[in-house]
Design a protein around this motif. Sequence first.
Motif, PDB file in Angstrom:
ATOM      1  N   LYS A 204       0.694  -0.745  -0.094  1.00  0.00           N
ATOM      2  CA  LYS A 204      -0.095   0.256  -0.138  1.00  0.00           C
ATOM      3  C   LYS A 204       0.914   1.196  -0.217  1.00  0.00           C
ATOM      4  O   LYS A 204       0.478   2.524  -0.414  1.00  0.00           O
ATOM      5  N   GLN A 205       2.578   1.219   0.231  1.00  0.00           N
ATOM      6  CA  GLN A 205       2.551   2.136   0.597  1.00  0.00           C
ATOM      7  C   GLN A 205       3.737   2.466  -1.021  1.00  0.00           C
ATOM      8  O   GLN A 205       4.968   2.983  -0.720  1.00  0.00           O
ATOM      9  N   PHE A 206       3.647   1.561  -1.673  1.00  0.00           N
ATOM     10  CA  PHE A 206       4.415   1.620  -3.170  1.00  0.00           C
ATOM     11  C   PHE A 206       4.134   3.382  -3.695  1.00  0.00           C
ATOM     12  O   PHE A 206       2.912   3.415  -3.843  1.00  0.00           O
ATOM     13  N   THR A 207       5.560   3.777  -4.197  1.00  0.00           N
ATOM     14  CA  THR A 207       5.436   4.855  -5.226  1.00  0.00           C
ATOM     15  C   THR A 207       5.802   4.551  -6.619  1.00  0.00           C
ATOM     16  O   THR A 207       5.589   5.702  -7.424  1.00  0.00           O
ATOM     17  N   LEU A 208       6.586   3.142  -6.379  1.00  0.00           N
ATOM     18  CA  LEU A 208       7.282   3.544  -8.101  1.00  0.00           C
ATOM     19  C   LEU A 208       6.937   2.224  -8.146  1.00  0.00           C
ATOM     20  O   LEU A 208       6.266   1.609  -9.393  1.00  0.00           O
ATOM     21  N   ILE A 209       6.540   1.094  -7.366  1.00  0.00           N
ATOM     22  CA  ILE A 209       6.132  -0.471  -8.520  1.00  0.00           C
ATOM     23  C   ILE A 209       4.754  -0.320  -8.771  1.00  0.00           C
ATOM     24  O   ILE A 209       4.188   0.114  -7.874  1.00  0.00           O
ATOM     25  N   GLY A 210       4.852  -0.734  -9.648  1.00  0.00           N
ATOM     26  CA  GLY A 210       2.975  -0.902 -10.638  1.00  0.00           C
ATOM     27  C   GLY A 210       2.618  -0.003 -11.222  1.00  0.00           C
ATOM     28  O   GLY A 210       1.470   0.098 -11.597  1.00  0.00           O
ATOM     29  N   LYS A 211       3.820   1.504 -10.704  1.00  0.00           N
ATOM     30  CA  LYS A 211       2.961   2.633 -11.828  1.00  0.00           C
ATOM     31  C   LYS A 211       3.656   2.744 -12.852  1.00  0.00           C
ATOM     32  O   LYS A 211       5.138   2.235 -13.287  1.00  0.00           O
ATOM     33  N   PRO A 212       3.846   3.854 -13.919  1.00  0.00           N
ATOM     34  CA  PRO A 212       3.894   3.842 -15.441  1.00  0.00           C
ATOM     35  C   PRO A 212       5.756   4.322 -15.504  1.00  0.00           C
ATOM     36  O   PRO A 212       5.275   5.643 -15.039  1.00  0.00           O
ATOM     37  N   LEU A 213       7.061   3.910 -15.317  1.00  0.00           N
ATOM     38  CA  LEU A 213       7.853   4.885 -15.376  1.00  0.00           C
ATOM     39  C   LEU A 213       9.016   5.029 -16.333  1.00  0.00           C
ATOM     40  O   LEU A 213       9.734   5.971 -16.645  1.00  0.00           O
ATOM     41  N   GLY A 214       8.551   4.349 -17.464  1.00  0.00           N
ATOM     42  CA  GLY A 214       9.182   4.395 -19.262  1.00  0.00           C
ATOM     43  C   GLY A 214      10.699   3.781 -18.525  1.00  0.00           C
ATOM     44  O   GLY A 214      11.137   3.594 -17.363  1.00  0.00           O
ATOM     45  N   LYS A 215      11.068   2.574 -19.080  1.00  0.00           N
ATOM     46  CA  LYS A 215      11.990   1.775 -19.903  1.00  0.00           C
ATOM     47  C   LYS A 215      13.283   3.131 -19.302  1.00  0.00           C
ATOM     48  O   LYS A 215      13.956   3.888 -20.296  1.00  0.00           O
ATOM     49  N   LEU A 216      14.477   2.117 -18.567  1.00  0.00           N
ATOM     50  CA  LEU A 216      15.252   2.642 -18.578  1.00  0.00           C
ATOM     51  C   LEU A 216      17.002   2.966 -19.639  1.00  0.00           C
ATOM     52  O   LEU A 216      17.487   3.631 -19.832  1.00  0.00           O
ATOM     53  N   ASP A 217      16.251   2.342 -20.675  1.00  0.00           N
ATOM     54  CA  ASP A 217      17.139   1.533 -21.437  1.00  0.00           C
ATOM     55  C   ASP A 217      17.212   2.424 -22.406  1.00  0.00           C
ATOM     56  O   ASP A 217      17.315   2.628 -23.385  1.00  0.00           O
ATOM     57  N   SER A 218      15.490   2.692 -22.685  1.00  0.00           N
ATOM     58  CA  SER A 218      15.010   3.018 -24.372  1.00  0.00           C
ATOM     59  C   SER A 218      15.637   4.204 -24.542  1.00  0.00           C
ATOM     60  O   SER A 218      16.073   4.751 -26.460  1.00  0.00           O
TER      61      SER A 218
END
Length: 584
Positions: A204-218
């Motif tokens: 319930k505390q997640f701020t990044l997991i499960g969120k759209p972040l964009g791929k690091l290597d793109s």
Amino acid sequence: MLNVARFQQRSLPAQISRRDFLRATGGVGIGLIVSAYVPGFAGAADAPKPPTAQEVAQSVAAFIKIGPDNTVTVVSKHLEMGQGPYTGLATLVAEEMDADWSQIRAAGGGSNPELYKNFVFGMQGTGGSSSIANSYEQMRKVGATARAMLVAAAAQEWSVPASEVSVSKGVVRSTSGKHATFGELADRAAQMPAPTSVKLKDPKQFTLIGKPLGKLDSAVKSTGKAIYTIDVHAPEMLTVVVAHPSRFDAKAASVDDSAARKVRGVVDVKVIPQGVAVYATGFWAAKKGRDALKITWDETDTETRSTDQLLVEYRSQAKQQAATATHRGNVESAFGKASKIIQAEYVFPYLAHAPLEPLDCTIAMNNGACHAAFGSQMQTVDHMAIAKVMALDPSKVSIETLLAGGSFGRRAQPTGDLAAEAAAALKALGRDAAIKLVWTREDDIRGGRYRPFTLHNVRAGLDKSGRIVAWDHSVASQSIFKGTPFEMMMKEGVDPSMVEGLEDLPYAVPNLRVGAQIMEVRVPVLWWRSVGNTHTAYVKETFIDEVLLAGGKDPLQGRLALLSKDRRHTGVLQAVAKLANWKG
């Protein structure tokens, strides 16, 4: 050694002091190094014991590197070949560190079967959709450990209790108002003892997991800055292409290389176990030199049967008693009482993987040590293959894992074929050197390790109401496991990949028999994206369409009736039917 511009890994001795550890991994410029272990993984047969706090702090390789510029580089033990582990694993670490996503970077982990072990395989390697599954808790603990060490460093520097220190978006703060970045605290944090246990966040505390972040290597891939094997260069590095025989397992009986040696840029020509290697100052010269070779091949014991001839033999062999994968009920009795019998034959050809990047490998020998850099998918296998060919102790071999332009299973070779060929070409030179082995697209398509040629014979029996009362399914194919280190996965003569999705047929058929007939063909085969399901799922679903139609059943309702006790499958079917606006 190879001049790889990005994320070079170093091999270090098993025992090393903290000072030497920091120096070897980059010293002050690297900052905090953290390694953590997940104590056990669901499905792991023999999980090792958790390390002590000292072992964590002194781990030879790193999972996290914090630079003075405040970047956090997460080292991935899984190969990035387009499926996203760099981003996925980095997200897990960043979440528990409370890092800001803008400071996160990712890198490939070098060959280290203990530190970077895949808990599903028991060695270092990527595959089976296991990257996140077997690293989820591990990498979260890595991030939480790093966070705890940063908090301890801040508490010590500010002379406050750790309970008064918090972390948010990459900034460490105290209740008194003091604050510092990860980069500012990294060196002090590296001196902190690693906690033996850490508390992970509630989802319930997640701020990044499960969120759209964009791929690091793109970004680096889109701008051409990403480093692939073809981009690696070293002084006096030679490019090597190999003339392979047109028939698998053929050997070079005689070679006339006089014309090849006259090609400008060609340096040498050597016969190796895999064929004839041409060494040159660049790719085009090497290829032109290869084209000029005149080779007589010894084709004794090679495969000479055509596809049509193989099909005749497959059909004949498929009629014989096969090894049983599944047998429930009384199939023959059910067929004897059936009102209608539906039969079908399915034939699947050999398929090449054809990833965007053909096979290639850079490898160098220097002062008794061998270093390779390429998109290795099974680092442990490739590492041992190189050591064997070069006759070196494994401690003298290192692999740097680069990005790979796709694989679909092509690079996960159970006997390290590519690594062994590169090592053989290097060894043939008989001196310290650096080479880049390059396969052309044509080499890759003709080079073997295909999805196997496969024959399915399937029949179903229906009663008077159109209900399926019997299903008999026979699969004839080469085995991708037999004769490899993975043969241990076979049970009672059955290669599980041949009957994947069939031996546990989800449809409630009361009388079911599934058999597997392993065919012997001298064509090298390998798993192919989604492995057995690439053909078994097609057969299963298209055949049941035919059977339901013959029984007067709707394709959707007929399946739902056969899956009435399977909520997961029925849920998927109903969701898809809704999306498709299925009217029946």
